[in-house]
Design a protein around this motif. Sequence first.
Motif, PDB file in Angstrom:
ATOM      1  N   ILE A 232       0.504  -0.718  -0.267  1.00 25.24           N
ATOM      2  CA  ILE A 232      -0.246  -0.068  -0.364  1.00 25.24           C
ATOM      3  C   ILE A 232       0.449   0.970  -0.126  1.00 25.24           C
ATOM      4  O   ILE A 232       0.373   2.419  -0.237  1.00 25.24           O
ATOM      5  CB  ILE A 232      -0.708   0.295   1.022  1.00 25.24           C
ATOM      6  N   VAL A 233       1.649   1.593   0.827  1.00 29.22           N
ATOM      7  CA  VAL A 233       3.366   2.555   1.035  1.00 29.22           C
ATOM      8  C   VAL A 233       3.507   2.402  -0.459  1.00 29.22           C
ATOM      9  O   VAL A 233       4.100   3.818  -0.836  1.00 29.22           O
ATOM     10  CB  VAL A 233       4.126   1.998   1.816  1.00 29.22           C
ATOM     11  N   GLY A 234       3.580   1.564  -1.369  1.00 31.02           N
ATOM     12  CA  GLY A 234       4.715   1.532  -2.362  1.00 31.02           C
ATOM     13  C   GLY A 234       3.119   2.090  -3.387  1.00 31.02           C
ATOM     14  O   GLY A 234       3.546   3.136  -4.132  1.00 31.02           O
ATOM     15  N   ALA A 235       1.446   2.094  -3.559  1.00 31.94           N
ATOM     16  CA  ALA A 235       1.136   2.764  -4.443  1.00 31.94           C
ATOM     17  C   ALA A 235       0.388   3.916  -3.682  1.00 31.94           C
ATOM     18  O   ALA A 235       0.032   4.887  -4.640  1.00 31.94           O
ATOM     19  CB  ALA A 235       0.053   1.643  -3.841  1.00 31.94           C
ATOM     20  N   CYS A 236       0.982   4.322  -2.935  1.00 34.35           N
ATOM     21  CA  CYS A 236       0.633   5.931  -2.003  1.00 34.35           C
ATOM     22  C   CYS A 236       1.955   6.768  -3.004  1.00 34.35           C
ATOM     23  O   CYS A 236       2.075   8.008  -2.644  1.00 34.35           O
ATOM     24  CB  CYS A 236       0.582   5.808  -0.672  1.00 34.35           C
TER      25      CYS A 236
END
Length: 301
Positions: A232-236
Motif C-alpha cells: 500500500i505504501v508503494g501505491a501511495c
Amino acid sequence: MSTVVRTAHEVTASALGWLHAHRELGAFEDDATADLGDNDSVYKPLCELALASSLVLREGVAGSAELRAARELLEFSWRQLRAGDLLYERQLRHGLVTDPLETYVHHARGGLRHEALEQLFEQTSAADSITEVLPNRRLAVANAHRVAGLRRDDDFQGMLRQTWLGRTPQPWALDWYTAYYMTHAVFHVTDWGAMPGELPPDVVGYLENWLPAWFEVWAEAGQWDLVGELLIVGACLPEPWCEPARWELFAGVQHGDGLVPRDAEPVDDDPWRRYHDHQHTTVVATIAGTLTTSRLLGGGT
C-alpha cells in the motif's frame, strides 16, 4: 505494468469476495453499547471493513460485482453502528476518544452521514480536545477531519516530521511496531494514495530506496500483513512502487477462497477463527490491490 494490474485486480476481487461472504461473522453478537468493552473484537474490524469498502468505491476501478459487494459491506458496517448512533453515543460519553471520528469518516467517504455526530465533532475539534496520541496517530485524526470536511488548520508536514518516517532515520532501525507506524504515516498524509504529492521529496526518496529491502525482510519472515501494508505504501508514492515479482509473491499466499493469511502459521479450519485471525490481512490485500490498480491506471495524480 499490465501484469501487476491484472494480479492486483484479481487479489482485490478475491479478497473482497471473501470479506463479503463472511461478513456476518464480524457482526455484534448482542446489543452493543457505546462503552464497547473490547474495541478490537468487532468494532475495529467493522471500521476496517468500512475503510476498505470506501476506498474500493472511491477509486472505482473494480468490476461491477466488486463495487456492489463494497457498497453492501459499507452498509452492513453502518447498520451495525446503528446508522451512526452508536458512534454519536460513544463520542458524547467519551469526549476524548478519537475512534468514533476515525470510524465515521470511512462511512462519510461513501456518502453515509450523521448530522448530529458531525456537529459534535465540530465542537470537540474547535477546542482541539483530543487525548494525547502518538505522532502517526495525530496524522490519522487530522486526515479524518480533512476527509469528513470538518474545519481544521492542521499542519500535515509538521506532524509528519514528528514521526519516525519524517526524520528519515537509519533504515535498519525498524522493528515490527515501527514498521506499522511508518506505513500509517504514509497512509494518512496521502489520504490512502489520493494525494501522493503530499509526501515531501526527501521522504519519497527514502521510501523508494528502502521499501524493496523492507519488503524482502518481512516477506522472508512470512509477515504477510505487514508485506501487504508495504505494498500500500508503494501505491501511495508519486511514482508507484509496484514491482511484478513482489505482487506475484503476495498473490501466491492468498488462499483459493480469497483469504490472505496474516503470517506463515497454519490457518485454522474453524470459520469463525479463520475470519477473526485473517480478516485484517484480507482487508489490507483489498486496499493494496485497489490502490495499486488505480494508481497504475492513472488515479491519484
